[in-house]
Scaffold this motif. Structure first.
Motif, PDB file in Angstrom:
ATOM      1  N   SER A  41       5.223 -10.519  30.393  1.00 31.51           N
ATOM      2  CA  SER A  41       4.231 -11.006  29.465  1.00 31.51           C
ATOM      3  C   SER A  41       4.090 -10.194  28.149  1.00 31.51           C
ATOM      4  O   SER A  41       4.539  -9.228  28.052  1.00 31.51           O
TER       5      SER A  41
ATOM      6  N   TYR B  66       2.358 -15.258  26.012  1.00 28.10           N
ATOM      7  CA  TYR B  66       3.059 -15.985  27.016  1.00 28.10           C
ATOM      8  C   TYR B  66       3.290 -15.247  28.240  1.00 28.10           C
ATOM      9  O   TYR B  66       3.540 -13.845  28.166  1.00 28.10           O
ATOM     10  N   THR B  67       3.197 -15.791  29.486  1.00 23.75           N
ATOM     11  CA  THR B  67       3.103 -15.176  30.619  1.00 23.75           C
ATOM     12  C   THR B  67       4.022 -15.853  31.811  1.00 23.75           C
ATOM     13  O   THR B  67       3.960 -17.091  31.833  1.00 23.75           O
ATOM     14  N   LEU B  68       4.962 -15.054  32.487  1.00 21.58           N
ATOM     15  CA  LEU B  68       5.774 -15.506  33.471  1.00 21.58           C
ATOM     16  C   LEU B  68       5.622 -14.989  34.540  1.00 21.58           C
ATOM     17  O   LEU B  68       5.673 -13.425  34.803  1.00 21.58           O
TER      18      LEU B  68
ATOM     19  N   ASN C  17       6.819 -14.598  38.827  1.00 20.37           N
ATOM     20  CA  ASN C  17       8.059 -14.887  39.593  1.00 20.37           C
ATOM     21  C   ASN C  17       7.458 -14.436  41.068  1.00 20.37           C
ATOM     22  O   ASN C  17       7.378 -13.194  41.253  1.00 20.37           O
TER      23      ASN C  17
ATOM     24  N   THR D 108       5.970 -19.526  37.881  1.00 19.78           N
ATOM     25  CA  THR D 108       4.821 -20.338  37.026  1.00 19.78           C
ATOM     26  C   THR D 108       4.749 -19.552  35.656  1.00 19.78           C
ATOM     27  O   THR D 108       5.303 -18.486  35.529  1.00 19.78           O
ATOM     28  N   SER D 109       4.611 -20.505  34.469  1.00 19.23           N
ATOM     29  CA  SER D 109       4.454 -20.147  33.315  1.00 19.23           C
ATOM     30  C   SER D 109       3.203 -20.465  32.644  1.00 19.23           C
ATOM     31  O   SER D 109       2.790 -21.814  32.856  1.00 19.23           O
ATOM     32  N   SER D 110       2.667 -19.831  31.420  1.00 20.38           N
ATOM     33  CA  SER D 110       1.361 -20.130  31.153  1.00 20.38           C
ATOM     34  C   SER D 110       1.251 -19.692  29.472  1.00 20.38           C
ATOM     35  O   SER D 110       2.104 -18.536  29.259  1.00 20.38           O
TER      36      SER D 110
END
Length: 300
Positions: free
Chosen positions: A143, A167-169, A171, A204-206
């Motif tokens: 992130s 931005y956050t990823l 896994n 997921t991404s947000s």
């Protein structure tokens, strides 16, 4: 004869006046209450008519004291109980401080591990349970804040409020490589593969709007409390050999969480917990996300 004496006196007077005007230094003697003499060397009025003080002899009476004023490098001159601070003026000190509002780019990065906690399979058949078990090592979290605006809340600039875009990823690596995830009748379920894959995961991404309360108790040291508001960009079930990527529904579009971090010279540790369940009601097992690891900030 008298006339000659008067003329001679006038000539001497005119001769001494320029010499007296050119004198700059003088020594004055003052008597203190105890009878001892205090020597003060002064500079008489100069060409612009300003008197200045050159030297005061050291004394043991405590009448004149010169001491340090503090950590800011100032000096205090005390004369007969009255103090004069020599150093930066208040206006100069204000100019040396950092601005009240700062704009940071690509700051507050997080590198760590992510896992699901409190997973509840009560609504699933016995053969469908435990499909969200993870391998923690390959399950990573990344992130960073793309843009962040920081506002100082006090004059000392030790407390500030940060607001920006992050931005956050995440896994999530599944422990069972023989399955992937799919959506059946509005519910996330395990789907068996024809043969085990090299890896099977959910990504997921947000994009979020975190609010940070930042406290700097000492130079280069920072303590941060964060309230995360994340909006889902996408969720995919991925397995490799060959690589297959399928969009996965059932996740909540909004996630709220809390976190904290401690950093020195930009490097530190963080932790964050999702208070909102990861999946929608009846769309998947009840569970929350927890992430922890290393942090780095460019704003220090």
């Amino acid at each position: 004869m008298k006339k000659q004496l008067v003329i001679t006196g006038l000539l001497l007077l005119f001769a001494l006046l320029p010499a007296a005007a050119q004198r700059t230094d003088s020594m004055r003697y003052y008597r203190r209450a105890d009878g001892r003499r205090l020597n003060i060397e002064t500079v008489n009025r100069d060409s612009v008519g300003i008197d200045t003080l050159r030297r005061i002899d050291a004394m043991d009476s405590g009448l004149v004291t010169l001491r340090e004023g503090g950590n800011d490098g100032s000096v205090v001159l005390e004369v007969a109980g009255f103090g004069l601070t020599l150093g930066h003026t208040p206006m100069q000190k204000m100019e040396l401080k950092s601005p009240r509002v700062e704009l940071n780019i690509l700051s507050d990065m997080e590198f760590g591990f992510t896992q699901l906690t409190g997973v509840d399979y009560s609504d699933y058949a016995p053969g469908e349970k435990d499909f969200l078990d993870q391998r923690l090592g390959p399950s990573f979290h990344f992130s960073f804040s793309a843009v962040q605006l920081c506002l100082s809340l006090n004059r000392s600039r030790t407390l500030s409020l940060g607001l920006g875009f992050q931005y956050t990823l995440d896994n999530f690596r599944l422990a069972d490589n023989g399955i992937t995830l799919g959506n059946r009748d509005g519910r996330i379920v395990p789907v068996a593969l024809d043969e085990p894959a090299d890896k099977s995961k959910v990504v997921t991404s947000s994009l979020g709007l975190p609010v940070r309360l930042i406290y700097r108790p000492a130079k280069h040291f920072r303590i941060t409390a964060v309230a995360y508001s994340d909006f889902l960009l996408g969720a995919d079930a991925i397995y490799k050999k060959p690589k297959e990527k399928n969009s996965l529904s059932g996740f909540r579009s909004y996630q709220f969480g809390l976190g904290a971090s401690v950093a020195y010279r930009g490097f530190g540790f963080y932790g964050r917990y999702g208070l909102t369940p990861l999946f929608k009601n009846n769309a998947g097992p009840a569970c929350h996300t927890f992430s922890f690891g290393f942090s780095y900030t460019l704003s220090l």
